[in-house]
Design an enzyme around this catalytic site. Sequence first.
Site, PDB file in Angstrom:
ATOM      1  N   SER A 276       1.506  56.433 -26.732  1.00  0.00           N
ATOM      2  CA  SER A 276       0.824  57.723 -26.623  1.00  0.00           C
ATOM      3  C   SER A 276      -0.681  57.549 -26.673  1.00  0.00           C
ATOM      4  CB  SER A 276       1.208  58.629 -27.791  1.00  0.00           C
ATOM      5  OG  SER A 276       2.580  58.779 -27.857  1.00  0.00           O
TER       6      SER A 276
ATOM      7  N   HIS B  32       4.016  56.900 -19.484  1.00  0.00           N
ATOM      8  CA  HIS B  32       4.086  57.776 -20.657  1.00  0.00           C
ATOM      9  C   HIS B  32       4.995  58.964 -20.372  1.00  0.00           C
ATOM     10  CE1 HIS B  32       1.620  60.367 -23.733  1.00  0.00           C
ATOM     11  NE2 HIS B  32       2.726  59.903 -24.255  1.00  0.00           N
TER      12      HIS B  32
ATOM     13  N   GLU C 132       2.964  60.446 -17.276  1.00  0.00           N
ATOM     14  CA  GLU C 132       1.548  60.105 -17.150  1.00  0.00           C
ATOM     15  C   GLU C 132       1.506  58.595 -16.861  1.00  0.00           C
ATOM     16  OE1 GLU C 132      -0.578  60.801 -20.848  1.00  0.00           O
ATOM     17  OE2 GLU C 132      -2.251  61.763 -19.832  1.00  0.00           O
TER      18      GLU C 132
ATOM     19  N   ASN D  14      -2.944  63.586 -24.687  1.00  0.00           N
ATOM     20  CA  ASN D  14      -3.312  63.697 -26.105  1.00  0.00           C
ATOM     21  C   ASN D  14      -4.803  63.909 -26.328  1.00  0.00           C
ATOM     22  OD1 ASN D  14      -0.823  63.651 -27.465  1.00  0.00           O
ATOM     23  ND2 ASN D  14      -0.576  61.522 -26.867  1.00  0.00           N
TER      24      ASN D  14
HETATM   25  N1  NAD Z   1       7.956  60.993 -30.105  1.00  0.00           N
HETATM   26  C1  NAD Z   1       7.229  61.484 -29.117  1.00  0.00           C
HETATM   27  O1  NAD Z   1       7.138  62.705 -28.916  1.00  0.00           O
HETATM   28  C2  NAD Z   1       6.510  60.552 -28.169  1.00  0.00           C
HETATM   29  C3  NAD Z   1       6.089  61.054 -26.930  1.00  0.00           C
HETATM   30  C4  NAD Z   1       5.480  60.170 -26.016  1.00  0.00           C
HETATM   31  C5  NAD Z   1       5.298  58.848 -26.366  1.00  0.00           C
HETATM   32  N2  NAD Z   1       5.703  58.387 -27.585  1.00  0.00           N
HETATM   33  C6  NAD Z   1       5.503  56.969 -27.868  1.00  0.00           C
HETATM   34  O2  NAD Z   1       6.745  56.305 -27.704  1.00  0.00           O
HETATM   35  C7  NAD Z   1       6.813  55.183 -28.588  1.00  0.00           C
HETATM   36  C8  NAD Z   1       8.047  55.310 -29.453  1.00  0.00           C
HETATM   37  O3  NAD Z   1       7.972  56.500 -30.187  1.00  0.00           O
HETATM   38  P1  NAD Z   1       9.282  57.165 -30.827  1.00  0.00           P
HETATM   39  O4  NAD Z   1       8.902  58.560 -31.166  1.00  0.00           O
HETATM   40  O5  NAD Z   1      10.470  56.888 -29.972  1.00  0.00           O
HETATM   41  O6  NAD Z   1       9.397  56.317 -32.184  1.00  0.00           O
HETATM   42  P2  NAD Z   1      10.694  56.074 -33.081  1.00  0.00           P
HETATM   43  O7  NAD Z   1      10.190  55.764 -34.427  1.00  0.00           O
HETATM   44  O8  NAD Z   1      11.691  57.166 -32.904  1.00  0.00           O
HETATM   45  O9  NAD Z   1      11.336  54.745 -32.453  1.00  0.00           O
HETATM   46  C9  NAD Z   1      10.707  53.503 -32.459  1.00  0.00           C
HETATM   47  C10 NAD Z   1      11.781  52.425 -32.348  1.00  0.00           C
HETATM   48  O10 NAD Z   1      11.129  51.171 -32.163  1.00  0.00           O
HETATM   49  C11 NAD Z   1      11.867  50.211 -32.876  1.00  0.00           C
HETATM   50  N3  NAD Z   1      11.051  49.019 -33.107  1.00  0.00           N
HETATM   51  C12 NAD Z   1      10.113  48.803 -34.059  1.00  0.00           C
HETATM   52  N4  NAD Z   1       9.616  47.547 -33.949  1.00  0.00           N
HETATM   53  C13 NAD Z   1      10.272  46.979 -32.905  1.00  0.00           C
HETATM   54  C14 NAD Z   1      10.207  45.688 -32.318  1.00  0.00           C
HETATM   55  N5  NAD Z   1       9.395  44.761 -32.771  1.00  0.00           N
HETATM   56  N6  NAD Z   1      11.022  45.446 -31.275  1.00  0.00           N
HETATM   57  C15 NAD Z   1      11.859  46.403 -30.804  1.00  0.00           C
HETATM   58  N7  NAD Z   1      11.964  47.626 -31.331  1.00  0.00           N
HETATM   59  C16 NAD Z   1      11.176  47.904 -32.370  1.00  0.00           C
HETATM   60  C17 NAD Z   1      12.277  50.917 -34.154  1.00  0.00           C
HETATM   61  O11 NAD Z   1      13.358  50.242 -34.783  1.00  0.00           O
HETATM   62  C18 NAD Z   1      12.644  52.306 -33.617  1.00  0.00           C
HETATM   63  O12 NAD Z   1      14.023  52.367 -33.253  1.00  0.00           O
HETATM   64  C19 NAD Z   1       5.497  55.173 -29.360  1.00  0.00           C
HETATM   65  O13 NAD Z   1       4.605  54.322 -28.716  1.00  0.00           O
HETATM   66  C20 NAD Z   1       5.047  56.632 -29.265  1.00  0.00           C
HETATM   67  O14 NAD Z   1       3.641  56.765 -29.375  1.00  0.00           O
HETATM   68  C21 NAD Z   1       6.316  59.210 -28.485  1.00  0.00           C
END
Ligand code: NAD
Length: 282
Positions: free
Chosen positions: A119, A140, A152, A190
């Site tokens: 993000s 994204h 994005e 963002n």
């Molecule tokens: N949640 C949102 O609304 C949103 C929207 C757009 C982008 N994002 C981005 O997406 C990404 C993930 O966010 P999320 O909300 O799914 O987080 P989340 O916490 O739900 O999931 C993250 C996952 O990554 C795993 N993880 C951690 N370290 C790891 C590694 N070394 N190797 C493999 N897996 C690993 C964790 O075990 C977890 O299952 C982030 O970069 C976030 O900024 C999130």
Amino acid sequence: MQIKRVGVVGAGTMGNGIAHVFARSGYAVTLYDVEQRFLDRALDVIAKNLARETAKAKITAEQEVAALERIMPVLDRSRLGECDFIIEAATEKFEIKAEIFRDLDRIAQADIVLASNTSSISITKLGALTQRPAQVIGMHFFNPVPVMKLVEVIRGLATSQSTYNVVRDLAIALDKTPVEVNDAPGFVSNRVLMPLLNEAMYAVMEGVATAPAVDEVFKLGMAHPMGPLTLADFIGLDVCLDIMRVLYAGLGDPKYRPCPLLIKMVDAGWLGKKSGRGFYQY
Ligand SMILES: NC(=O)c1ccc[n+]([C@@H]2O[C@H](COP(=O)([O-])OP(=O)(O)OC[C@H]3O[C@@H](n4cnc5c(N)ncnc54)[C@H](O)[C@@H]3O)[C@@H](O)[C@H]2O)c1
């Protein structure tokens, strides 16, 4: 190169949604996370979400079964070496993503594109950690991934046109709409959204209005589907704070200073919907 198998790193909220949409569109998916319970939880969520789409007649029962069968959960990271495209959706921490990108660069076939769903972390910086910065890009997605149309697409400084084309075409194949932006803190989404949420928090902190009143103004006056404080609770107040800090540090302008009320709420463990308490109680 024809992309048949897609690797997804991280099976959390976004990773499972990304695996869902690729599998639904006919791609084989290798879904990698660090613990079996995260993979189990992701497959559970994907199965429920696909079943909901079948119930709403968006897909057929056969498509539902086929999509689930296309997803291969793995704990062994080297299996990503079989993929024709990899997207990382792991925890939003630079050190975690840096380690993953260095390793993916080693594991993945030399000619494939590595994307990040970050993000706010710099795509240019992630690319520079690899031997293939021209093949590193931001892809994204938005939450919930199976529903939201936008992707994005973020070009790092070194990202090549052919890499951009790969991701643009993939987004279209997923029935999403790609929008091109350049790498800068917070990209466009963002950069613009978070200061709005942050300012809404200042309005509450300064007693200008209550949280429900601020939200009503945006719902009824600006036709937003939900108000900024409800949205902040849904995103997670810790996530909002992290992104404000990225904007503040990256752009150096005091207008991006995180609202002190936001900092206090995160310190208290009030993280929004996921913790049961934020600007509202859940
Ligand atoms: N949640 C949102 O609304 C949103 C929207 C757009 C982008 N994002 C981005 O997406 C990404 C993930 O966010 P999320 O909300 O799914 O987080 P989340 O916490 O739900 O999931 C993250 C996952 O990554 C795993 N993880 C951690 N370290 C790891 C590694 N070394 N190797 C493999 N897996 C690993 C964790 O075990 C977890 O299952 C982030 O970069 C976030 O900024 C999130």
